[in-house]
Design an enzyme around this catalytic site. Structure first.
Site, PDB file in Angstrom:
ATOM      1  CB  SER A   1     -37.568   4.579  -5.058  1.00 29.94           C
ATOM      2  OG  SER A   1     -36.584   5.564  -4.945  1.00 29.94           O
TER       3      SER A   1
ATOM      4  CG  ASP B   1     -33.994   4.700   2.136  1.00 34.24           C
ATOM      5  OD1 ASP B   1     -33.130   5.182   1.382  1.00 34.24           O
ATOM      6  OD2 ASP B   1     -35.122   4.342   1.747  1.00 34.24           O
TER       7      ASP B   1
ATOM      8  CG  HIS C   1     -33.752   3.353  -1.497  1.00 35.16           C
ATOM      9  ND1 HIS C   1     -34.836   4.086  -1.068  1.00 35.16           N
ATOM     10  CD2 HIS C   1     -33.851   3.313  -2.854  1.00 35.16           C
ATOM     11  CE1 HIS C   1     -35.545   4.484  -2.110  1.00 35.16           C
ATOM     12  NE2 HIS C   1     -34.979   4.015  -3.212  1.00 35.16           N
TER      13      HIS C   1
END
Length: 321
Positions: free
Chosen positions: A136, A257, A287
């Site tokens: 991320s 996501d 995600h």
């Protein structure tokens, strides 16, 4: 018997930490690393009964830390024969800094790099392949670490749902940033930006969402002004410099996501100069591919990562003389 409503000491329950790690085939150490920008809390995860094939340097995402569920990724890599090193980035977890303030991402990356490099160049690991791993926002941080490093320092890069492109619903309002900017930087650390409640969009498995939400070190306040300003700048900077990526890499993304768009991984794959590059998209996954998906999905992602890194160690590792 403690009731389920009581918060456990760890995500796995109340088993003592050393026992838990040993049950996973891993030895864990924790320490603090001094830098000019403050102390970093660091962890290592080493295989108990396997020779070390390479070292991996992991960076977690926004509001997270290297403990709680993120360490599931670290533990998995260690059980495959990798020495894993991870640091809570500045402003996160048990490291120094204003909570979740990322006003200077170059400094944040340089601080993590100082720890990673101290291990990577040590006697134990300098001759082994070495990989950066970022999840991320940790993907953006890892990319900045890569850009700040000597060309030959890293054997390869692994990104899980990286943040290289700001989704429209995350982009800070230019008007809002302009108005805060009139305060001459005083507002930079204010936690006053709109909060899009990202965690619910990141985790598909409802039981895992409960566990992640119970992390006592997770930041739950609104995003800070300087953090959103800087993330927008860094995403643009990374996009402008994709062509400077020459190391082998694997980037993975779920097509559903709701936090970082799969475009991040697709653009890196299209624009990077690396000759050895791989992109994997997982239909319908959210995600948080390893921490938040049902086990069968998470295991599929881990299997792909394991095959990729094992193959690169074989391909680029020390000659088998």
């Amino acid at each position: 018997m403690s009731s389920e409503s009581e918060i456990s000491a760890n995500f796995w329950g109340d088993m003592p930490e050393e026992e838990y790690y040993a049950s996973q085939g891993v030895r864990n150490t924790k320490s603090y690393f001094d830098t000019p920008n403050g102390k970093l809390f660091t962890q290592s995860f080493l295989p108990l009964d396997l020779p070390v094939k390479a070292s991996v340097y992991m960076t977690h995402g926004y509001g997270s830390d290297t403990g709680w569920l993120f360490q599931k990724i670290c533990i998995n890599y260690a059980t495959w024969g990798y020495a894993v090193f991870a640091a809570d980035i500045l402003g996160h977890g048990r490291s120094d800094g204003i909570r979740c303030y990322l006003g200077d991402m170059e400094k944040v990356a340089a601080t993590s790099l100082s720890f990673f490099k101290s291990v990577r160049t040590s006697e134990s690991y300098r001759h082994l392949p070495a990989f950066l791993f970022g999840e991320s926002m940790g993907g953006a941080t890892s990319m900045l670490v890569y850009f700040q490093s000597e060309p030959e320092l890293w054997t390869g890069l692994i990104f899980s749902a990286p943040l290289f492109v700001m989704p429209e619903n995350m982009k800070p309002s230019k008007v809002r940033l302009f108005l805060y900017g009139l305060l001459f930087g005083m507002a930079d650390t204010w936690a006053t930006m709109p909060d899009n409640k990202m965690v619910g969009k990141a985790i598909k498995d409802p039981e895992k969402l409960k566990i992640i939400a119970s992390n006592p070190r997770r930041y739950t306040g609104p995003p800070r002004v300087g953090t959103m300003r800087e993330l927008a700048r860094v995403c643009q900077y990374i996009q402008d410099n994709f062509s400077k990526v020459t190391a082998p890499f694997l980037t993975v993304h779920g097509t559903a996501d709701g936090v970082t768009c799969p475009t991040s991984s697709k653009l890196l794959y299209e624009k990077a100069s690396s000759e050895d590059k791989a992109l994997k998209l997982y239909e319908g996954m959210y995600h948080s591919l390893i921490q938040g998906e049902p086990d069968e999905n998470a295991n599929l992602v881990l299997k792909d990562m394991r095959e990729w890194i094992d193959e690169r160690v074989e391909r680029y590792g020390p000659s088998k003389s």
